[in-house]
Design an enzyme around this catalytic site. Sequence first.
Site, short mmCIF file in Angstrom:
data_model
loop_
_atom_site.label_atom_id
_atom_site.label_comp_id
_atom_site.label_asym_id
_atom_site.label_seq_id
_atom_site.Cartn_x
_atom_site.Cartn_y
_atom_site.Cartn_z
N SER A 260 0.87 -1.19 0.00
CA SER A 260 0.00 0.00 0.00
C SER A 260 0.90 1.23 0.00
CB SER A 260 -0.86 0.01 1.25
OG SER A 260 0.00 0.11 2.38
N LYS A 261 0.28 2.37 -0.17
CA LYS A 261 1.05 3.62 -0.18
C LYS A 261 1.78 3.79 1.16
CE LYS A 261 0.35 8.13 -1.96
NZ LYS A 261 0.64 9.26 -1.40
N ARG A 262 1.06 3.52 2.22
CA ARG A 262 1.65 3.69 3.55
C ARG A 262 2.82 2.72 3.76
NH1 ARG A 262 1.01 1.14 8.12
NH2 ARG A 262 -0.75 -0.07 7.31
N ALA A 264 4.60 1.30 1.56
CA ALA A 264 5.71 1.66 0.67
C ALA A 264 6.53 2.77 1.32
CB ALA A 264 5.18 2.10 -0.69
N GLU A 265 5.84 3.76 1.84
CA GLU A 265 6.55 4.87 2.47
C GLU A 265 7.41 4.38 3.61
OE1 GLU A 265 3.67 7.93 3.42
OE2 GLU A 265 3.52 8.38 1.27
#
Length: 494
Positions: A260-262, A264-265
Site C-alpha cells: 500500500s502507499k503507507r 511503501a513509504e
Amino acid sequence: MSTSQVRVRFAPSPTGRLHIGGLRTALYNYLFARHHKGTFILRIEDTDQKRYVEEAEQDITESLQWAGLKYDEGPGTDGRYGPYRQSERSERYRTYAEQLVENGHAYYAFDTAEEIEAMRDKAGDANLKYDAQTRGRMLNSLTLSENEVKERIDRGDDYVIRLKVPHGENVQFTDIVRGPVSFETEMLDDQVLIKSDGLPTYHLANVVDDHEMEISHVIRGEEWLSSAPKHLLLYSYLGWTPPEMAHLPLIMSPAGGKLSKRKAEEQGIMVNTADYISHRYEPQALINFLAYLGWNPGDDRELMSLKELCDEFDLGRVSKSGAVFDIKKLTWYNEQYLRERTAPDLLPDVKAVLSQAGINLPEDEKLTGIIELLKERVSVVSEFAEQGAFFFSAPESYEEKALKKAWKEQTPELISSYKERILKLDDAGFNAAQLKKELETVIEEFGVGFGKLMLPLRVAVTGSGSGPDLFASMELIGKQEIIERLEYALNNAG
Ligand code: GLU
C-alpha cells in the site's frame, strides 16, 4: 491461438499519478501484444467524475512514453476503435444498459441512499446486499408498475440501472494465470451499471469497450478478479464472447502484505512512476525490474532489454503468488543500466541534476571527466549532485569519523611537505600520475605507510574518508583549489 488477433488494452482510471503496479500492468500488456505481433491499446476509463484528476491522463501518457511502452491505439492516435476516452463514449453504454433492461437482465432502481440504509437497518445487517433476496422489497422496476416507473423517470427522479444477478448460479472461467476459478452469484450484489448521473460504472463501460474494441485478452491486477464474474454475466446477457483473462499477482511489501502507499513509504519505496522519472532512474532498469515482478524467463538471465522481454514474455509463466518489491534489486538493476551508458551520453542528464541542485556547471570536458570517475559509484543519476559535490566546492566540514582516523600528530608535516611539492608542478604536470608520484616520494622520505598521507589528503580534499580515485579527482579540481583546500585543512583540521 491465432497470433494476428491479439488486442490488449491498458485501461487506467485517471484518478492520480500512475502507480508502479499500473506500470507493470501496462508492461505485461505491451509485452504480450508485441510477443504475439498484436495491438497494444491505451484506454482512459474516466467515467467516475468524483475521482477524476485532470493532470492524470498526461501523467499516464508521459510515464508510458518514458518507459518506452508505445501504444498503437489510444487518445491522440487515429485507431479505428476510438474514441479511447470513456467520457467520449457515454451514449453507447446507455444503449446497452437499456437493452439489458428490455431483456430482463437489468432494471431501474429509484431507491435513495437513505432508503437502502433503512432497509439494512430494518434487517439489522449493515452489509445486506441489494440482490435477489432484497430487491423485491425495494423501489425498482421489478416491484413498481410500468406506469409508476414511467412517471418517476418523466418527472426526473434519480434512478440507477442495476444488473439483475441471478440467484444460485455459479460463474466459472479459466484464468490464464490462476487456472480455473468459480464464483457463486450469491456473493454478488445487483451491480449498478448506470449511475444516477447518467454515466456508466466501471463494470459496464469496461465490458462494452472490451467488446467493441475487440479485446482478445484482459490482463490486469488481481484486485479486479472479484469483478470478473459480474463482467462474465454481462457478456453472456449481451450475447457476446468474453475475452481471455489473466489476473496478475499482487505486488507485496518486503515487510509482508500488499504494497500500500503507507507500507511503501515505511520501506522508503516510491510508488509513482513520476517519482522514478524525477529521480532520473534508468527507464530500462525499472522496466526490467517490473517485468521480473511476477514473471521470469525460466533461466538465470537477469538483464533483459525490452526487445528481449518482448521475445520471451509468456503469460503462462506469470506466477500466482504475490511478488515482493525488493528495493535493493531495483537499485542493482539501475546500477547495471547506468554503467552501460557512456559519460557523454550521461552528460545532459547530469547537467540537469546539478543545475537543479544549484551547482554552477563546469565545462563539458571537465564534467565528462567527473562523470567518468563517479559513474561506478552512483546508483542513480540524481546521486551525482551529492556524490560529486566536492568537485564543485570545498568541503564545508569533515566527516568526523574519517577525520579522527586520518588526522594524527604527524599529519600536518606530511601534508605540508606534499603541498610544497605539488606547488612546484606546472599546469601540465598537475596530473593524476604525477600527483601520485609526489605522494610516494613524501611517504618514502618520511618512512611511513601510504595511508598515513593518503587518508588525510582525501579528507582535506573531499571531506570524506572514501570516494573516487583521489589523484584523478585532484587533477580535475585543479591546482589552485587543491592548494587552498590543503591550507585550509592545515589550519582547521585536527
Ligand atoms: N479502470 C480500471 C483500473 O483503473 C481497469 C481495470 C481493468 O483493466 O479492467 O485499473
